[in-house]
Design an enzyme around this catalytic site. Structure first.
Site, PDB file in Angstrom:
ATOM      1  N   SER A  48      84.494  33.788  13.227  1.00  0.00           N
ATOM      2  CA  SER A  48      83.826  33.336  14.451  1.00  0.00           C
ATOM      3  C   SER A  48      83.881  34.382  15.566  1.00  0.00           C
ATOM      4  O   SER A  48      82.961  34.468  16.377  1.00  0.00           O
ATOM      5  CB  SER A  48      84.408  32.003  14.921  1.00  0.00           C
ATOM      6  OG  SER A  48      85.800  32.093  15.064  1.00  0.00           O
ATOM      7  N   CYS A  75      82.485  25.766   8.631  1.00  0.00           N
ATOM      8  CA  CYS A  75      83.694  26.557   8.866  1.00  0.00           C
ATOM      9  C   CYS A  75      83.594  27.363  10.163  1.00  0.00           C
ATOM     10  O   CYS A  75      83.663  26.777  11.234  1.00  0.00           O
ATOM     11  CB  CYS A  75      84.009  27.406   7.641  1.00  0.00           C
ATOM     12  SG  CYS A  75      85.749  27.845   7.598  1.00  0.00           S
ATOM     13  N   ARG A 103      91.625  26.869  15.273  1.00  0.00           N
ATOM     14  CA  ARG A 103      91.250  27.895  14.281  1.00  0.00           C
ATOM     15  C   ARG A 103      92.413  28.223  13.347  1.00  0.00           C
ATOM     16  O   ARG A 103      93.561  28.278  13.764  1.00  0.00           O
ATOM     17  CB  ARG A 103      90.795  29.167  14.994  1.00  0.00           C
ATOM     18  CG  ARG A 103      89.486  28.984  15.723  1.00  0.00           C
ATOM     19  CD  ARG A 103      89.048  30.259  16.403  1.00  0.00           C
ATOM     20  NE  ARG A 103      88.952  31.353  15.469  1.00  0.00           N
ATOM     21  CZ  ARG A 103      89.158  32.622  15.795  1.00  0.00           C
ATOM     22  NH1 ARG A 103      89.476  32.958  17.024  1.00  0.00           N
ATOM     23  NH2 ARG A 103      89.049  33.552  14.878  1.00  0.00           N
ATOM     24  N   ILE A 133      88.389  27.593   3.476  1.00  0.00           N
ATOM     25  CA  ILE A 133      88.872  28.984   3.487  1.00  0.00           C
ATOM     26  C   ILE A 133      89.241  29.371   4.912  1.00  0.00           C
ATOM     27  O   ILE A 133      88.368  29.484   5.775  1.00  0.00           O
ATOM     28  CB  ILE A 133      87.792  29.944   2.961  1.00  0.00           C
ATOM     29  CG1 ILE A 133      87.408  29.550   1.535  1.00  0.00           C
ATOM     30  CG2 ILE A 133      88.299  31.393   3.001  1.00  0.00           C
ATOM     31  CD1 ILE A 133      86.249  30.325   0.979  1.00  0.00           C
ATOM     32  N   HIS A 169      83.271  24.501   3.249  1.00  0.00           N
ATOM     33  CA  HIS A 169      82.046  25.114   2.734  1.00  0.00           C
ATOM     34  C   HIS A 169      81.512  24.273   1.577  1.00  0.00           C
ATOM     35  O   HIS A 169      82.008  24.426   0.459  1.00  0.00           O
ATOM     36  CB  HIS A 169      82.348  26.498   2.159  1.00  0.00           C
ATOM     37  CG  HIS A 169      82.834  27.488   3.155  1.00  0.00           C
ATOM     38  ND1 HIS A 169      81.999  28.289   3.875  1.00  0.00           N
ATOM     39  CD2 HIS A 169      84.080  27.822   3.533  1.00  0.00           C
ATOM     40  CE1 HIS A 169      82.699  29.088   4.652  1.00  0.00           C
ATOM     41  NE2 HIS A 169      83.977  28.824   4.476  1.00  0.00           N
ATOM     42  N   GLU A 171      78.544  24.772   0.404  1.00  0.00           N
ATOM     43  CA  GLU A 171      77.680  25.732  -0.303  1.00  0.00           C
ATOM     44  C   GLU A 171      78.449  26.541  -1.343  1.00  0.00           C
ATOM     45  O   GLU A 171      77.877  26.971  -2.338  1.00  0.00           O
ATOM     46  CB  GLU A 171      76.959  26.651   0.705  1.00  0.00           C
ATOM     47  CG  GLU A 171      77.802  27.720   1.390  1.00  0.00           C
ATOM     48  CD  GLU A 171      78.758  27.203   2.460  1.00  0.00           C
ATOM     49  OE1 GLU A 171      78.768  25.983   2.713  1.00  0.00           O
ATOM     50  OE2 GLU A 171      79.521  28.011   3.020  1.00  0.00           O
TER      51      GLU A 171
HETATM   52  N1  GLN Z   1      89.031  31.675  10.058  1.00  0.00           N
HETATM   53  C1  GLN Z   1      87.683  31.880  10.479  1.00  0.00           C
HETATM   54  C2  GLN Z   1      87.565  31.802  12.005  1.00  0.00           C
HETATM   55  O1  GLN Z   1      88.439  31.344  12.654  1.00  0.00           O
HETATM   56  C3  GLN Z   1      86.727  30.890   9.828  1.00  0.00           C
HETATM   57  C4  GLN Z   1      86.779  31.066   8.322  1.00  0.00           C
HETATM   58  C5  GLN Z   1      85.542  30.656   7.565  1.00  0.00           C
HETATM   59  O2  GLN Z   1      84.454  30.536   8.112  1.00  0.00           O
HETATM   60  N2  GLN Z   1      85.688  30.483   6.269  1.00  0.00           N
HETATM   61  O3  GLN Z   1      86.588  32.214  12.541  1.00  0.00           O
END
Ligand code: GLN
Length: 185
Positions: A48, A75, A103, A133, A169, A171
């Protein structure tokens, strides 16, 4: 339909594959003018902070604040949609969902996991596989509808009007349920 996908970074190709598999046209969005004739937009997973930088650099972030067509964020995408973010503000948010996300709240990469997710979307109920993830955790919900939970009751997906946010996710499990719902909005 022509479905925009933020096409800078992250797993945009997996989203594009699902859109093609369900018979629609994916279109990678990079600049504000790319928003003109898309029917909906997907904010994929990725990092992000990186999305925030690029969104601010090209003026796309500001243009997206006025974008009122359907949105799906997975995510990192839900982080960009949340109006409250802990664990490090990425630098930009669209503030389209009244939730607090934390996060990386499940831990590091090796704590990534797959789990069964129970979904209820406008009366359509099912269970599906979610891939988490370095996922954010939803730590507070305000004016949104809950659409997905883990078996322990933890909220992992929300919706407000035509904006869908998921901490996982679908997808990456080849799951097209939410993409179909996005198109139905
Ligand atoms: N850990 C990422 C974040 O904080 C997000 C991870 C993801 O999109 N799989 O931006």
């Amino acid at each position: 339909m022509k479905i925009g996908i933020l096409g800078f970074q992250g797993d945009f190709e997996e989203h594009a594959k699902i859109i093609m598999d369900i018979g629609h046209q994916p279109f990678y969005v990079k600049y504000p003018e790319d928003l003109e004739d898309i029917d909906a937009l997907i904010l994929p997973g990725g990092e992000s902070t990186h999305f925030a930088k690029i969104l601010t650099k090209y003026g796309l972030g500001e243009a997206l604040k006025d974008f009122n067509r359907p949105l799906l964020g997975t995510c990192a995408g839900i982080i960009l949609l949340a109006n409250r973010i802990s664990g490090g503000f990425p630098g930009f948010s669209l503030e389209k969902l009244d939730i607090e996300v934390s996060r990386n709240a499940y831990g590091r990469q090796r704590e990534s996991f797959e789990d069964e997710v129970m979904v209820e979307f406008n009366g359509d109920r099912r269970s599906l596989i979610g891939v988490f993830i370095r996922a954010p955790r939803i730590t507070d919900i305000g004016e949104v509808d809950v659409i997905a939970r883990l078996n322990n009751g933890e909220v992992v997906g929300v919706k407000k009007d035509n904006v869908i946010g998921l901490t996982f996710h679908p997808e990456l499990a080849g799951e097209d349920f939410f993409h179909r719902k996005l198109l139905s909005l």
